[in-house]
Scaffold this motif. Structure first.
Motif, short mmCIF file in Angstrom:
data_model
loop_
_atom_site.label_atom_id
_atom_site.label_comp_id
_atom_site.label_asym_id
_atom_site.label_seq_id
_atom_site.Cartn_x
_atom_site.Cartn_y
_atom_site.Cartn_z
N LYS A 1 -20.26 -18.02 -22.65
CA LYS A 1 -20.77 -16.77 -23.22
C LYS A 1 -22.28 -16.60 -23.05
N LEU A 2 -22.78 -16.95 -21.87
CA LEU A 2 -24.19 -16.74 -21.58
C LEU A 2 -24.46 -15.24 -21.50
N PRO A 3 -25.45 -14.74 -22.21
CA PRO A 3 -25.75 -13.30 -22.18
C PRO A 3 -26.18 -12.86 -20.79
N PRO A 4 -26.02 -11.57 -20.50
CA PRO A 4 -26.49 -11.06 -19.21
C PRO A 4 -28.01 -11.12 -19.13
N GLN A 5 -28.52 -11.21 -17.92
CA GLN A 5 -29.97 -11.25 -17.75
C GLN A 5 -30.58 -9.89 -18.10
N SER A 6 -31.81 -9.96 -18.60
CA SER A 6 -32.52 -8.77 -19.05
C SER A 6 -34.01 -9.08 -19.01
N PRO A 7 -34.88 -8.12 -19.31
CA PRO A 7 -36.31 -8.42 -19.34
C PRO A 7 -36.70 -9.53 -20.30
N THR A 8 -35.88 -9.76 -21.34
CA THR A 8 -36.20 -10.81 -22.31
C THR A 8 -35.29 -12.03 -22.18
N PHE A 9 -34.42 -12.04 -21.18
CA PHE A 9 -33.52 -13.19 -20.98
C PHE A 9 -33.34 -13.38 -19.49
N ARG A 10 -34.13 -14.31 -18.93
CA ARG A 10 -34.18 -14.49 -17.49
C ARG A 10 -33.72 -15.89 -17.11
N ILE A 11 -32.98 -15.97 -16.00
CA ILE A 11 -32.54 -17.25 -15.45
C ILE A 11 -33.12 -17.38 -14.05
N GLU A 12 -33.74 -18.51 -13.77
CA GLU A 12 -34.29 -18.76 -12.44
C GLU A 12 -33.68 -20.05 -11.91
N ILE A 13 -33.19 -19.99 -10.66
CA ILE A 13 -32.63 -21.16 -10.03
C ILE A 13 -33.73 -21.91 -9.29
N GLY A 14 -33.90 -23.18 -9.60
CA GLY A 14 -34.93 -23.98 -8.95
C GLY A 14 -35.23 -25.23 -9.75
N CYS A 15 -36.14 -26.03 -9.24
CA CYS A 15 -36.60 -27.23 -9.93
C CYS A 15 -37.60 -26.84 -11.01
N GLY A 16 -37.37 -27.29 -12.22
CA GLY A 16 -38.25 -26.92 -13.33
C GLY A 16 -39.69 -27.32 -13.09
N ALA A 17 -39.91 -28.49 -12.50
CA ALA A 17 -41.27 -28.94 -12.24
C ALA A 17 -41.96 -28.02 -11.24
N ASP A 18 -41.24 -27.58 -10.20
CA ASP A 18 -41.83 -26.69 -9.21
C ASP A 18 -42.12 -25.32 -9.80
N VAL A 19 -41.19 -24.80 -10.58
CA VAL A 19 -41.37 -23.49 -11.19
C VAL A 19 -42.58 -23.50 -12.12
N LEU A 20 -42.71 -24.55 -12.91
CA LEU A 20 -43.83 -24.63 -13.84
C LEU A 20 -45.15 -24.74 -13.08
N ALA A 21 -45.15 -25.50 -12.01
CA ALA A 21 -46.38 -25.68 -11.23
C ALA A 21 -46.86 -24.36 -10.63
N ARG A 22 -45.93 -23.47 -10.29
CA ARG A 22 -46.28 -22.17 -9.71
C ARG A 22 -46.66 -21.13 -10.76
#
Length: 242
Positions: A98-119
């Motif tokens: 029951k994951l909610p749909p994506q929205s401006p306040t609920f975003r899902i990004e596919i990737g490595c967390g360390a890389d995403v944070l570094a960017r």
């Protein structure tokens, strides 16, 4: 990676090819935090008097979406960004948890967390790190460089919380890296019954509180969200010698 789902006594569990539970959802309460360690990861709420905190959060590691769903349901104005390295996990969370749909306040990004944070150039009120692969490995998410990035991306009243496993060979070394990255401004909670250890840190927000304030915030949080943080507050009282 094999992704398996089991159900037992009204609880749906996620497994990555083993009996080890990677996440759980009580079917009758899909937005509640079923596992003890996920409840403990909400410990920073006990240090915040602002009912609107957090205003934005970064969750690294989706699993069943428990942490992300809880924040989204109870703080709808909070922007929740979740990073998940395995696309198939996102599909399973959408279909079965029951994951909610994506929205401006609920975003899902596919990737490595360390890389995403570094960017990222964003600062967060809350950073939650709960990323493991099917062998219970976390890769760069348990490095000094990553923890330094977490510190650099905290807002002035922000907290970082990580879930580690007490049975890993480098658990103590990882905890030391975490504490050192935050210049000692960190707390390591005693292990949960599952073996999960929750560590939290800040870059200036502080752990200042009293026993009375903790008790009051436990009551306020339970009334507002249904979350019982009394056991977590007891651990904090012992660590802070209140």
């Amino acid at each position: 990676m094999d992704i398996l789902i089991s159900e037992d006594k009204g609880v749906r569990n996620l497994h990555f090819g083993s009996e080890w539970v990677q996440g759980a959802m009580r079917i009758a309460r899909p937005y509640a935090l079923e596992l003890e360690y996920t409840r403990e990861m909400m410990a920073p709420l006990l240090f915040q008097a602002d009912a609107h905190w957090p205003r934005n959060a970064l969750v690294i590691g989706l699993g069943v979406g428990a942490l992300s769903k809880f924040l989204h349901r109870n703080w709808p104005a909070c922007t929740v960004t979740t990073v998940e390295i395995e696309p198939a996990v996102l599909g399973v969370a959408q279909l079965h948890f029951k994951l909610p749909p994506q929205s401006p306040t609920f975003r899902i990004e596919i990737g490595c967390g360390a890389d995403v944070l570094a960017r990222s150039t964003e600062q967060f009120d809350l950073i939650l790190v709960d990323g493991f692969d099917h062998k219970a490995k976390v890769g760069p998410l348990n490095s000094s460089a990553f923890y330094a990035q977490c510190k650099n991306h905290l807002s002035p009243n922000g907290y970082c919380v990580v879930n580690v496993l007490s049975k890993q060979k480098d658990t103590l070394a990882g905890q030391t890296r975490f504490v050192q990255a935050f210049d000692g401004q960190a707390l390591i909670l005693p292990p949960c019954a599952s073996g999960n250890v929750v560590a939290l840190a800040h870059a200036g927000a502080g752990f200042d509180t009293t026993a009375d304030l903790l008790a009051q915030r436990v009551d306020n949080i339970k009334l507002a969200t249904g979350l019982n943080l009394k056991p977590t507050a007891s651990k904090l009282k012992s660590l802070l010698r209140l």
